[in-house]
Design an enzyme around this catalytic site. Structure first.
Site, PDB file in Angstrom:
ATOM      1  N   ASP A  39      -1.629  -1.944   7.427  1.00 46.76           N
ATOM      2  CA  ASP A  39      -1.908  -3.328   7.021  1.00 46.76           C
ATOM      3  C   ASP A  39      -3.127  -3.877   7.759  1.00 46.76           C
ATOM      4  O   ASP A  39      -3.417  -3.476   8.888  1.00 46.76           O
ATOM      5  CB  ASP A  39      -0.673  -4.201   7.315  1.00 46.76           C
ATOM      6  CG  ASP A  39      -0.724  -5.534   6.579  1.00 46.76           C
ATOM      7  OD1 ASP A  39      -1.426  -5.623   5.558  1.00 46.76           O
ATOM      8  OD2 ASP A  39      -0.065  -6.490   7.037  1.00 46.76           O
ATOM      9  N   HIS A  56     -10.659  -2.061   2.256  1.00 42.19           N
ATOM     10  CA  HIS A  56      -9.864  -0.953   1.723  1.00 42.19           C
ATOM     11  C   HIS A  56     -10.633   0.368   1.822  1.00 42.19           C
ATOM     12  O   HIS A  56     -10.052   1.413   2.101  1.00 42.19           O
ATOM     13  CB  HIS A  56      -9.460  -1.237   0.270  1.00 42.19           C
ATOM     14  CG  HIS A  56      -8.536  -2.425   0.152  1.00 42.19           C
ATOM     15  ND1 HIS A  56      -7.446  -2.582   0.970  1.00 42.19           N
ATOM     16  CD2 HIS A  56      -8.550  -3.502  -0.673  1.00 42.19           C
ATOM     17  CE1 HIS A  56      -6.819  -3.716   0.646  1.00 42.19           C
ATOM     18  NE2 HIS A  56      -7.482  -4.295  -0.336  1.00 42.19           N
ATOM     19  N   LEU A 150       1.467  19.908   8.185  1.00 43.58           N
ATOM     20  CA  LEU A 150       1.828  18.485   8.104  1.00 43.58           C
ATOM     21  C   LEU A 150       2.259  18.174   6.677  1.00 43.58           C
ATOM     22  O   LEU A 150       1.623  18.607   5.718  1.00 43.58           O
ATOM     23  CB  LEU A 150       0.614  17.602   8.445  1.00 43.58           C
ATOM     24  CG  LEU A 150       0.840  16.092   8.306  1.00 43.58           C
ATOM     25  CD1 LEU A 150       1.700  15.557   9.458  1.00 43.58           C
ATOM     26  CD2 LEU A 150      -0.488  15.327   8.281  1.00 43.58           C
TER      27      LEU A 150
END
Ligand code: IPE
Ligand code: IPE
Ligand code: MG
Length: 260
Positions: A39, A56, A150
């Site tokens: 965020d 963004h 991962l």
């Protein structure tokens, strides 16, 4: 006990025996699931006099760096909140910018992820995504399926409450009604198995979950950073993990009773 529970032989005792997390200790050698609510992109950009979309774009760049840092730091599963179902309420141009960045990330980074053993999966709804983004997700998932370093799970059009609700509706009709089967169904509706979160990080200064992994984070350790997502770097992730490893996870038992 309700008639429904009685009919389905789903006793509270069965439930409580099976509900404890089966993994998620703070030992440095255990598999580690870190989830991040990324965020603060918009505020980061606005403070610089830039449009939110620039935040963004900077946030997407940071995803690339932090995924590599997570591998270095021994994280085994990383779930990133990229777009919530409630984010559809944002202006169309902002939604468009976010979707474009996501598709670009999948297109550009998938070959590197294949090389680096990073397995990509998307969680959330797919039926409202543009066909080209759905195709990019499916292509990335197929290409990286063998990755073992991962497990990178990207939450897109994700609402935890909606997933739980949809799983509950299916569960009602299921023939096997135990805790494991509910989690299986929850995994099916979210497109990836439900997986207990060990450490949940939120950047951007807010201290809330915003409908993220409500089921999976039942015993997650919470870590809130005042930094905006584009400025949260590898050292900040390392510091969050240090903090996590120093915590005592008890799962409702007494100190020292849970193996670590
Ligand atoms: C997080 O940053 C990215 C998404 C929610 C898609 P925000 O866009 O929420 O940034 P702030 O919170 O407005 O600064
Ligand atoms: C949560 O951030 C969603 C993502 C980071 C993708 P929001 O900015 O949408 O959450 P609220 O509105 O502050 O709760
Ligand atoms: Mg926000």
């Amino acid at each position: 006990m309700s008639t429904l529970y009685a009919e389905k032989s789903f006793t509270l005792q069965q439930h409580s025996e099976q509900r404890l997390p089966v993994h998620g200790t703070s030992s440095r050698s255990s598999p580690l699931h870190v989830a991040i609510i990324m965020d603060g992109n918009g505020r980061w950009a606005q403070r610089r006099g830039q449009p939110r979309s620039a935040g963004h774009a900077a946030g997407a760049g940071n995803v690339r760096r932090l995924v590599r840092a997570a591998v270095e730091l021994g994280v085994s599963t990383l779930t990133l909140y990229a777009f919530s179902s409630d984010n559809w309420q944002r202006p169309a141009h902002e939604v468009h910018a976010l979707m474009r960045l996501m598709a670009e990330f999948l297109r550009v980074d998938t070959p590197d992820c294949v090389r680096e053993g990073i397995r990509i999966a998307a969680i959330g709804r797919r039926d409202r995504l543009a066909p080209h983004l759905r195709a990019a997700i499916e292509a990335a998932e197929a290409a990286t399926a063998e990755g073992t370093k991962l497990h990178l799970r990207i939450a897109v059009d994700y609402s935890s409450r909606e997933a739980i609700y949809r799983a509950a509706c299916r569960f009602y009709k299921a023939t096997r009604v135990d805790h494991a089967s509910f989690e299986e169904i929850l995994g099916e509706v979210s497109h990836a198995p439900a997986c207990n979160v060990d450490l949940l990080i939120r950047t951007g200064g807010e201290q809330r979950l915003s409908d993220f992994l409500l089921w999976e984070a039942a015993y997650a350790e919470l870590y809130f950073s005042p930094l905006m997502w584009p400025e949260f770097n590898a050292e900040d992730l390392a510091a969050a993990l240090e903090d996590f490893h120093a915590r005592d996870r008890r799962y409702g038992a007494l100190p020292g009773a849970v193996a670590s």
